[in-house]
Design an enzyme around this catalytic site. Structure first.
Site, PDB file in Angstrom:
ATOM      1  N   SER A  16       0.837  -1.189   0.000  1.00  0.00           N
ATOM      2  CA  SER A  16       0.000   0.000   0.000  1.00  0.00           C
ATOM      3  C   SER A  16       0.887   1.260   0.000  1.00  0.00           C
ATOM      4  O   SER A  16       1.656   1.471  -0.924  1.00  0.00           O
ATOM      5  CB  SER A  16      -0.947  -0.034   1.206  1.00  0.00           C
ATOM      6  OG  SER A  16      -1.957   0.933   1.074  1.00  0.00           O
ATOM      7  N   LYS A  28     -19.139  17.834   3.536  1.00  0.00           N
ATOM      8  CA  LYS A  28     -18.124  18.066   4.566  1.00  0.00           C
ATOM      9  C   LYS A  28     -17.895  16.799   5.384  1.00  0.00           C
ATOM     10  O   LYS A  28     -16.787  16.495   5.800  1.00  0.00           O
ATOM     11  CB  LYS A  28     -18.555  19.218   5.481  1.00  0.00           C
ATOM     12  CG  LYS A  28     -17.587  19.503   6.618  1.00  0.00           C
ATOM     13  CD  LYS A  28     -16.223  19.919   6.068  1.00  0.00           C
ATOM     14  CE  LYS A  28     -15.249  20.247   7.197  1.00  0.00           C
ATOM     15  NZ  LYS A  28     -13.922  20.578   6.678  1.00  0.00           N
TER      16      LYS A  28
END
Length: 335
Positions: free
Chosen positions: A171, A223
């Site tokens: 990753s 948000k």
């Protein structure tokens, strides 16, 4: 007589006060001086001559196994070689700088990496190379992206960069590794995991059962997409998946830029592979441990290991230790 004694007493008292005040000032000056000294010594760069270290260990074995006369002759010959090396022009000595990066979810060592790379770039000369011993299972995107960007600075300056993976580069760890001119890995090293994930628990039903309300107020439609305590919506889930896909695309683009011959459709699935299979897929260039790489390089290069240390306050060390323990637990759990 009484007046004289009183005067002497007053003078003695005054002298004692003066001496006490002077002693206090001296102590204060010493404290300030020590504080400044400790402040100046709160960070430093450690440089270890690995070649000399290996040579010392080798001679310890030779001293144990060889006859005394033969060992003394060997030491004498080595001293002559050492003098010859010292006489050689410093500018002609090729150097391999060795950096170790042990990753966690927050890529906590990125601060030290920034300092090391900057110092290295200021000192580098023709013929120098860099080896990064990388052990990193990934974590937060921005932190590992910054770490990869630091390694990219080395390559951008035309300094050959080799990354050695003895255990894992997955990753965010592979995001860092792919920057190198050459990637080597141990036979059972874990390589790949080119993917992105997000996970969080949700306690909304538990809070609802006990009549606990949770309020979240935002300005901006997205948000906050998913929350731990609020009721999550399908729309929020879809937006999060969209953000993950966008990050994954950025990840793949970065890998493709640095390793253009990779078949991303094959390797950017979030899977990981071990040593030789990673070589077959093009994720790694060669099966080799960092130890063998250093042994080979020691034939004609100086080996200088760099480590940056910033001394922390006790409370900072405690917080850092707790974070490392949590990160390690999460990493093991994710695997």
């Amino acid at each position: 007589m009484t007046l004289l004694l009183e005067s002497l007493f007053d003078y003695g008292l005054f002298l004692a006060k003066t001496l006490t005040l002077l002693a206090g000032l001296v102590v204060l000056v010493l404290i300030v001086f020590r504080a400044r000294q400790s402040g100046e010594q709160r960070e430093h760069l450690e440089i270890t001559d690995l070649k000399d270290r290996y040579r010392t260990l080798t001679f310890a074995i030779k001293e144990f196994s060889l006859p005394a006369k033969e060992y003394k002759a060997l030491v004498k010959a080595e001293r002559k070689r050492e003098k010859a090396r010292e006489k050689a022009s410093e500018d002609q000595t090729k150097r391999l700088f060795v950096i170790e990066f042990n990753g966690d979810i927050r890529a906590s060592e990125v601060g030290a990496l920034r300092v090391l790379v900057t110092a290295l770039l200021m000192e580098a000369r023709d013929g120098d190379q860099v080896l990064v011993r990388l052990d990193n299972a990934g974590g937060m995107v921005s932190e590992h992206g910054l770490a990869a960007s630091q390694l990219a600075r080395i390559r951008a300056k035309g300094i050959p960069l080799t990354i050695a993976v003895d255990k894992v580069a997955a990753s965010g760890g592979y995001l860092m590794a792919c920057v190198a001119n050459k990637i080597i890995a141990a036979p059972f090293a874990v390589i790949g995991s080119i993917g992105v994930l997000a996970e969080l628990p949700n306690f909304h039903r538990l809070l609802d059962r006990y009549g606990v309300d949770f309020e979240l107020h935002t300005a901006g439609e997205y948000k906050r997409t998913l929350t731990v305590f609020g009721e999550n919506t399908d729309e929020g889930r879809e937006k999060l998946r969209e953000q993950l896909e966008e990050t994954h695309h950025l990840f793949k683009s970065f890998v493709a830029e640095n390793r253009p011959n990779l078949d991303l459709e094959r390797v950017a699935t979030g899977e990981y592979w071990h040593g030789q299979r990673a070589v077959d897929l093009g994720l790694v260039d060669e099966i080799q441990t960092s130890d063998d790489f250093l042994l080979s390089a020691s034939q004609d290069m100086e080996l200088l290991k760099l480590k940056y240390r910033a001394h922390k306050k006790p409370i900072e060390r405690l917080i850092s230790s707790v974070r490392s323990a949590v990160d390690q637990a999460l990493t093991v759990w994710r695997r």
